[in-house]
Design a protein around this motif. Structure first.
Motif, PDB file in Angstrom:
ATOM      1  N   ASP A 162     -69.099 -59.277 -39.293  1.00  0.00           N
ATOM      2  CA  ASP A 162     -69.655 -60.627 -39.243  1.00  0.00           C
ATOM      3  C   ASP A 162     -70.600 -60.809 -38.058  1.00  0.00           C
ATOM      4  O   ASP A 162     -71.509 -61.644 -38.099  1.00  0.00           O
ATOM      5  CB  ASP A 162     -68.518 -61.653 -39.163  1.00  0.00           C
ATOM      6  N   PHE A 192     -71.083 -69.137 -34.214  1.00  0.00           N
ATOM      7  CA  PHE A 192     -69.963 -68.209 -34.402  1.00  0.00           C
ATOM      8  C   PHE A 192     -69.408 -67.729 -33.061  1.00  0.00           C
ATOM      9  O   PHE A 192     -68.193 -67.649 -32.863  1.00  0.00           O
ATOM     10  CB  PHE A 192     -70.433 -67.009 -35.231  1.00  0.00           C
ATOM     11  N   ALA A 242     -70.004 -71.117 -45.925  1.00  0.00           N
ATOM     12  CA  ALA A 242     -71.305 -70.585 -45.518  1.00  0.00           C
ATOM     13  C   ALA A 242     -72.066 -70.000 -46.707  1.00  0.00           C
ATOM     14  O   ALA A 242     -73.291 -70.102 -46.785  1.00  0.00           O
ATOM     15  CB  ALA A 242     -71.122 -69.523 -44.432  1.00  0.00           C
ATOM     16  N   ARG A 302     -70.164 -71.363 -40.113  1.00  0.00           N
ATOM     17  CA  ARG A 302     -70.216 -70.318 -39.091  1.00  0.00           C
ATOM     18  C   ARG A 302     -69.264 -70.615 -37.938  1.00  0.00           C
ATOM     19  O   ARG A 302     -68.592 -69.711 -37.422  1.00  0.00           O
ATOM     20  CB  ARG A 302     -71.649 -70.181 -38.562  1.00  0.00           C
ATOM     21  N   GLN A 337     -65.803 -69.965 -39.120  1.00  0.00           N
ATOM     22  CA  GLN A 337     -65.635 -68.507 -39.156  1.00  0.00           C
ATOM     23  C   GLN A 337     -65.264 -67.984 -37.773  1.00  0.00           C
ATOM     24  O   GLN A 337     -64.369 -67.142 -37.626  1.00  0.00           O
ATOM     25  CB  GLN A 337     -66.937 -67.834 -39.596  1.00  0.00           C
TER      26      GLN A 337
END
Length: 470
Positions: A43, A72, A110, A123, A126
């Motif tokens: 990721d 993120f 996303a 994000r 995540q």
């Protein structure tokens, strides 16, 4: 629920702690834990090459594209220590599964994002899921596999896949974006989370600190706030430089909050971070080594990407191949690092790995304006081999001798060091490459400083750990 002692006993039945061979069930457990770590590493890089296409599709301006990465990085780095400790107290398996569910749901959001706000929300969530998965997965690994050759081998496989995740992400992101569109990269992560979530419940043992002390809320607030502010400042500086008031304000706030955290922890009856733990040579110097190796190697990758594409004019695909070869070299290192640790000890392997990384970064000073792709490929691949050796040996160094009740904290420190290291290297040194009149001169300056820092760290870590015998 199993206690930490029960978890270690279960692991001991999978193999002799003095042996590095894994039983069939132990291999499955390791596969699940490594798959989760690989997914998170993927990721970090899979979306990078898709950013221009993504921006056009969602209406994100070029200046706003950094938030696809920063959204993120903020929670994934800021909440690591907190969730590592929460897992110690309330159950590592339970929190690990929660993190997988959060990560998978956020990846779906996303994937189907309809505007910038929905995408950036996905994000950020995540990143929150990653902040849960990484420390809980690492602490499950270190409590499931007993200290010794078995744990060293497990950490070696995990470190190899972590390194490969970054490399594979760069290659896979480009291919998937060109053929299936940028949304496929997020859909891939959602599918991976679902697969691991289906396999994990029946394989992973539960473990927690049986004493369950109260959570240190003031410590959690100050360290999380401090890390969030620090990561924001450095991530923003990587995109816009250090000239903005918001960068300096966030940097100051981060340092003040982290100083307040140290004061809070010195007085807390049940501290989030045990200050005596930070005084242990293995933990202090191990994390310093980890910080240096991650920050300096991420900077090397950044400046070489600029050099290969802007000086040598290689395509993005050919540049990706250079780093693909780097990934293969890392995989080879991952296979042999545990053997070296078993033969020479974690301290000697760590120091030797830092020395090797520094020497081959220095070799990159030979790249030129007309040629240098071959030298860059060979030198960065060899530097990456030693880099992965340092990753594995510093993980073994930091977690060795730590009671199972504190493994979540120790692995939280390890993963926080990784995240902060990845975050600070590029803004602190990368700006030297991009602001010089000659890009090549800037790249060489950065590489020279990088090599000097790594070699100096090798010397300091060797001195700092000189009394350790392992």
């Amino acid at each position: 629920m199993a206690t930490d002692t029960q978890t270690t006993t279960t692991a001991a039945h999978t193999a002799d702690p003095g042996d590095s061979r894994l039983s069939g069930r132990a291999k499955l457990v390791l596969f699940v834990l490594c798959a989760a770590q690989f997914m998170v590493a993927l990721d970090f890089s899979v979306l990078n090459v898709a950013l221009p296409v993504l921006g056009e599709d969602l209406g994100l301006s070029r200046s706003a594209l950094q938030w696809a990465v920063t959204a993120f990085a903020l929670p994934s780095g800021g909440f690591l220590l907190l969730f590592g400790r929460v897992a110690d107290l309330y159950g590592r398996k339970k929190l690990f599964l929660t993190g997988l569910a959060v990560f998978g749901a956020a990846s779906l959001l996303a994937t189907f994002a309809w505007d910038p706000a929905s995408f950036l929300t996905g994000r950020a969530v995540q990143g929150l899921g990653a902040a849960i998965i990484v420390p809980t997965g690492m602490s499950l690994l270190t409590t499931t596999f007993p200290e010794g050759p078995l744990r060293a081998r497990a950490l070696g496989i995990s470190g190899t896949l972590l390194s490969l995740g970054f490399t594979v992400g760069m290659l896979l992101g480009g291919v998937m974006t060109d053929t299936l569109g940028w949304r496929s990269t997020m859909a891939l992560l959602a599918a991976a989370a679902v697969i691991v979530l289906l396999l994990a419940p029946g394989l992973l043992p539960e473990s927690r600190n049986p004493q369950r002390p109260r959570l240190d809320v003031p410590g959690a607030v100050t360290v999380t706030g401090g890390l969030l502010a620090l990561i924001y400042a450095l991530s923003t500086a990587a995109q816009r430089g250090f000239g903005g008031a918001d960068v300096w304000g966030a940097l100051a706030a981060g340092l003040v909050l982290l100083a307040a955290f140290a004061v809070v922890e010195s007085k807390a009856p049940a501290p989030l971070v045990s200050l005596p733990m930070l005084k242990r040579r293995t933990i202090a110097w191990g994390n310093i080594a980890g910080l240096v190796t991650f920050s300096m190697m991420s900077t090397v990758v950044f400046v070489l990407t600029l050099y290969l594409q802007e000086t040598l004019h290689l395509s993005a695909f050919r540049t990706g191949l250079v780093f693909g070869i780097q990934g293969v070299a890392s995989a080879v290192a991952g296979m042999y690092a545990p053997t070296l640790i078993g033969r020479f000890g974690a301290r000697r392997t760590l120091v030797g790995s830092l020395l090797g990384q520094g020497v081959f970064i220095a070799a990159l000073l030979g790249v030129g304006a007309e040629s240098g792709a071959l030298l860059a490929t060979v030198a960065v691949s060899l530097a990456s081999m030693f880099h992965l050796g340092a990753i594995i040996s510093y993980g073994v160094t930091v977690t060795s001798g730590v009671p199972d009740a504190e493994q979540g904290l120790a692995t939280g420190l390890v993963t926080t060091t990784q995240q902060v290291g990845i975050t600070i290297g590029i803004p602190l040194l990368g700006v030297l490459a991009t602001t010089r009149a000659s890009l090549l001169d800037g790249v060489r300056t950065v590489l020279a400083i990088d090599a000097a820092v790594v070699l100096a760290a090798a010397l300091l870590v060797a001195i700092g750990l000189r009394r350790r015998t392992a």
